[in-house]
Scaffold this motif. Structure first.
Motif, PDB file in Angstrom:
ATOM      1  N   LYS A  24       3.951   3.452  -5.596  1.00  0.00           N
ATOM      2  CA  LYS A  24       3.617   2.542  -4.518  1.00  0.00           C
ATOM      3  C   LYS A  24       2.292   1.849  -4.814  1.00  0.00           C
ATOM      4  O   LYS A  24       1.458   2.358  -5.564  1.00  0.00           O
ATOM      5  CB  LYS A  24       3.533   3.307  -3.193  1.00  0.00           C
ATOM      6  N   LEU A  30       1.071  -6.656   3.287  1.00  0.00           N
ATOM      7  CA  LEU A  30       2.374  -6.488   3.917  1.00  0.00           C
ATOM      8  C   LEU A  30       2.887  -7.784   4.511  1.00  0.00           C
ATOM      9  O   LEU A  30       4.089  -7.941   4.735  1.00  0.00           O
ATOM     10  CB  LEU A  30       2.297  -5.406   4.996  1.00  0.00           C
ATOM     11  N   LEU A  33       5.852  -9.382   2.797  1.00  0.00           N
ATOM     12  CA  LEU A  33       7.129  -8.683   2.698  1.00  0.00           C
ATOM     13  C   LEU A  33       8.089  -9.195   3.765  1.00  0.00           C
ATOM     14  O   LEU A  33       7.831  -9.094   4.969  1.00  0.00           O
ATOM     15  CB  LEU A  33       6.929  -7.184   2.865  1.00  0.00           C
ATOM     16  N   LEU A  77      12.985  -3.166   2.337  1.00  0.00           N
ATOM     17  CA  LEU A  77      11.546  -3.409   2.332  1.00  0.00           C
ATOM     18  C   LEU A  77      10.759  -2.111   2.174  1.00  0.00           C
ATOM     19  O   LEU A  77       9.748  -2.069   1.468  1.00  0.00           O
ATOM     20  CB  LEU A  77      11.137  -4.138   3.609  1.00  0.00           C
ATOM     21  N   MET A  78      11.217  -1.040   2.809  1.00  0.00           N
ATOM     22  CA  MET A  78      10.528   0.246   2.683  1.00  0.00           C
ATOM     23  C   MET A  78      10.546   0.785   1.261  1.00  0.00           C
ATOM     24  O   MET A  78       9.623   1.474   0.835  1.00  0.00           O
ATOM     25  CB  MET A  78      11.165   1.289   3.615  1.00  0.00           C
ATOM     26  N   PHE A  83       5.658  -2.025  -0.776  1.00  0.00           N
ATOM     27  CA  PHE A  83       5.432  -1.312   0.481  1.00  0.00           C
ATOM     28  C   PHE A  83       4.622  -0.059   0.169  1.00  0.00           C
ATOM     29  O   PHE A  83       5.016   0.744  -0.675  1.00  0.00           O
ATOM     30  CB  PHE A  83       6.765  -0.947   1.135  1.00  0.00           C
ATOM     31  N   VAL A 115       7.336  -7.606   7.775  1.00  0.00           N
ATOM     32  CA  VAL A 115       6.517  -6.411   7.961  1.00  0.00           C
ATOM     33  C   VAL A 115       5.117  -6.830   8.382  1.00  0.00           C
ATOM     34  O   VAL A 115       4.549  -7.781   7.839  1.00  0.00           O
ATOM     35  CB  VAL A 115       6.450  -5.586   6.661  1.00  0.00           C
TER      36      VAL A 115
END
Length: 280
Positions: A24, A30, A33, A77-78, A83, A115
């Motif tokens: 990550k 964010l 995103l 997205l996660m 992210f 996000v």
């Protein structure tokens, strides 16, 4: 779903989480995103969702149904390297749904998720997944799904969060079956291991599997079917996991203009969920 689940889980595994494509990126922007998809509201899927959550058969989709259309984008997205937090271990803390009108079965929709965050929280950091569902011209449905990452940090002072009433007294008791998480996973695509089996939940720190937060919210809104207008805003806070199998007490008060509702533990009254619905 196995590749997706692995992609969600690997960032939580020491050493492996430092590998390229898995690691990550702390401090990522964010705001950049976002993801979109075009979908059609299919009757068979709406019927299957309604059967799991308790909604009657109608020519319009249940109020919380668009969330399952957006969930693949949430997961996309996660699991993106940009992210900053692993998907596994993120806790769905709050949800706000704003329905501007009913969505018809067969309707073509464009679903977009962006996000926002992170924001500070006393137990970590919050991230908001903002969903917008458009019909032919205008926004028909919106939601903000707020997830907590325990132990993470974000600059600033924690905000108050949603201000919702305490659990209501009385109500009716529901018995939720052991396979509810697996049944909801089949219609929602949310196959987080904490919802599926006792052994998969224990591996992640729970005594046995727990119900999806959006499953319990859907069951509450199904109980309020025909008592809420088509244009409505629903706010909910998920307070305590519901262990499966298990019993919960549903209670509600109010009218078509504003209604509160809650799910509580029948034994000690502890809140699992508190919510409010207001006409727009």
């Amino acid at each position: 779903m196995l590749p997706v689940l692995l992609k969600a889980a690997l960032p939580s595994v020491p050493v492996v989480n430092q590998l390229p494509g898995v690691r990550k990126v702390p401090g990522a922007d964010l705001g950049s995103l976002s993801a979109s998809r075009e979908v059609s509201v299919e009757r068979d899927h709406v019927t299957a969702y309604g059967a799991v959550c308790g909604f009657p058969h109608k020519d319009t989709a249940p109020l919380p149904y668009p969330h399952v259309l957006a969930f693949p984008l949430h997961l996309e997205l996660m699991t993106s390297p940009e992210f900053p937090f692993p998907a596994i271990g993120s806790v769905h803390l709050e949800n706000t749904i704003t329905a501007h009108r009913a969505i018809e079965v067969g309707e073509a929709l464009e679903v977009t998720v962006t996000v926002r965050g992170p924001r500070p929280h006393p137990r970590g950091a919050l991230v908001d997944f903002v969903t917008e569902v458009r019909g032919s011209e205008h926004v028909a449905w919106e939601s903000v799904s707020t997830y907590l990452r325990r132990g993470a940090s974000a600059s600033g002072e924690p905000g108050p969060g949603l201000t919702l009433p305490d659990p209501l007294p009385g109500g009716i008791e529901w018995r939720l079956p052991a396979d509810l998480g697996r049944r909801y996973a089949a219609v929602s695509g949310d196959r987080n291991p904490i919802h599926l089996y006792p052994w998969t939940a224990r591996a992640l720190g729970f005594p046995r599997q727990i119900a999806h937060g959006m499953s319990t919210l859907a069951r509450c809104l199904a109980a309020l079917e025909n008592r809420l207008p088509d244009a409505v805003q629903v706010e909910v806070a998920f307070r305590k996991p519901v262990l499966l199998p298990g019993s919960v007490r549903f209670a509600t008060a109010g009218d078509r203009h504003e209604r509160t509702f809650s799910l509580a533990n029948p034994a000690d009254g502890a809140a699992h969920l508190v919510g409010r619905a207001r006409a727009l």
